[in-house]
Write a protein that holds these residues in place. Sequence first.
Motif, PDB file in Angstrom:
ATOM      1  N   VAL A   6       0.851  -1.188   0.000  1.00  0.00           N
ATOM      2  CA  VAL A   6       0.000   0.000   0.000  1.00  0.00           C
ATOM      3  C   VAL A   6       0.888   1.239   0.000  1.00  0.00           C
ATOM      4  CG1 VAL A   6      -1.827   1.246   1.216  1.00  0.00           C
ATOM      5  CG2 VAL A   6      -1.760  -1.266   1.296  1.00  0.00           C
ATOM      6  N   ARG A   8       1.100   4.817   0.720  1.00  0.00           N
ATOM      7  CA  ARG A   8       0.327   5.739   1.553  1.00  0.00           C
ATOM      8  C   ARG A   8       1.022   7.109   1.569  1.00  0.00           C
ATOM      9  NH1 ARG A   8      -0.605   3.508   7.459  1.00  0.00           N
ATOM     10  NH2 ARG A   8       1.671   3.540   7.383  1.00  0.00           N
ATOM     11  N   GLY A  14      -6.327   6.261   4.491  1.00  0.00           N
ATOM     12  CA  GLY A  14      -5.895   4.872   4.583  1.00  0.00           C
ATOM     13  C   GLY A  14      -6.736   3.952   3.718  1.00  0.00           C
ATOM     14  N   LEU A  15      -6.645   2.672   3.999  1.00  0.00           N
ATOM     15  CA  LEU A  15      -7.376   1.679   3.214  1.00  0.00           C
ATOM     16  C   LEU A  15      -8.879   1.717   3.465  1.00  0.00           C
ATOM     17  CD1 LEU A  15      -5.014  -1.421   3.466  1.00  0.00           C
ATOM     18  CD2 LEU A  15      -5.589  -0.156   1.389  1.00  0.00           C
ATOM     19  N   ILE A  29      -0.367  -7.539   4.291  1.00  0.00           N
ATOM     20  CA  ILE A  29      -0.406  -6.125   3.918  1.00  0.00           C
ATOM     21  C   ILE A  29       0.832  -5.415   4.449  1.00  0.00           C
ATOM     22  CG2 ILE A  29      -1.708  -3.971   4.085  1.00  0.00           C
ATOM     23  CD1 ILE A  29      -4.196  -5.779   4.668  1.00  0.00           C
ATOM     24  N   GLN A  30       1.504  -4.701   3.561  1.00  0.00           N
ATOM     25  CA  GLN A  30       2.667  -3.908   3.950  1.00  0.00           C
ATOM     26  C   GLN A  30       2.463  -2.476   3.474  1.00  0.00           C
ATOM     27  OE1 GLN A  30       6.384  -5.309   2.324  1.00  0.00           O
ATOM     28  NE2 GLN A  30       7.556  -3.582   3.132  1.00  0.00           N
ATOM     29  N   TYR A  31       2.775  -1.503   4.344  1.00  0.00           N
ATOM     30  CA  TYR A  31       2.626  -0.093   3.994  1.00  0.00           C
ATOM     31  C   TYR A  31       3.971   0.494   3.566  1.00  0.00           C
ATOM     32  CZ  TYR A  31      -2.048  -0.187   5.998  1.00  0.00           C
ATOM     33  OH  TYR A  31      -3.362  -0.475   6.253  1.00  0.00           O
ATOM     34  N   ASP A  33       5.352   4.259   3.103  1.00  0.00           N
ATOM     35  CA  ASP A  33       5.021   5.659   3.346  1.00  0.00           C
ATOM     36  C   ASP A  33       5.791   6.541   2.363  1.00  0.00           C
ATOM     37  OD1 ASP A  33       3.108   5.587   5.473  1.00  0.00           O
ATOM     38  OD2 ASP A  33       4.714   4.885   6.781  1.00  0.00           O
TER      39      ASP A  33
END
Length: 261
Positions: A6, A8, A14-15, A29-31, A33
């Motif tokens: 994701v 971001r 957010g999601l 799930i990995q964010y 930034d």
Amino acid sequence: MKSVLVLRHVAFEGLGGILPILERQGCRIQYFDVGVDSFFDVSPLNNDLVIVLGGPISAYEADKYPFLTAEITWLRARIVDDLPTLGIGLGAQLIAAALHARVYPGEAKEIGWAPLSKGVDSSSLPALNQMIETQTPVLHWHGDTFDLPVGARHLAGSDKYTNQAFAWGSHCLALQFHPEFNPKMLEQWLIARALEVATTTDISLDRLRDDTARYGERAKKIAELFLRDWLEDIFDLPMASMSSKIFRAKVGKSKLGLLPT
């Protein structure tokens, strides 16, 4: 286990409603930034799905935000390899830019709840087409727009903007509107966007709150079914609930993965 990366841009976008769908399907799930993490540290080709979220900057502002150049180049490498990619809000504009389409300021901000209109190719994504046909208002929050990329399938527009959604290739979907929005997120958005709301004509805190109370829950439910449909097609996963099966019986199986011949 499917891996989801994701991108971001800001914490308050957010999601939302996408998160429980991915969690129920057991996705990892990995964010990432944006502006903090480096695109040089992660391959655009490694994850089963990349989701590019929104943010209060413009895709054409690389002179102010240099990371945008790397982000667009990174996305282009993924999209041309036809790997599953979903862009929302700014994310949709970045996908358009990655496909060499023009992104530019619109004539007026589109902020608030309003229905979508059918695109030339809206029938290629029946679940989204169902949202359009029921005239369910969705949340819009943008001032920029984009030209339709060459080879893209035009899925939706609105009264103010022609291009609200498009598909490209077999697995790329770009949505200018916000199907991920959960009504519980509203106050965070109003805090983060306080100056924009205060300086934009024809909108107010009261109206945004009233319209969210009126339309938010229905839009959330229909958007969840639409997103489940699309995720099942790209992941080839079993349906998560009977309600989604009923919905699919009405609107048919999504054919977003089919290229025009």
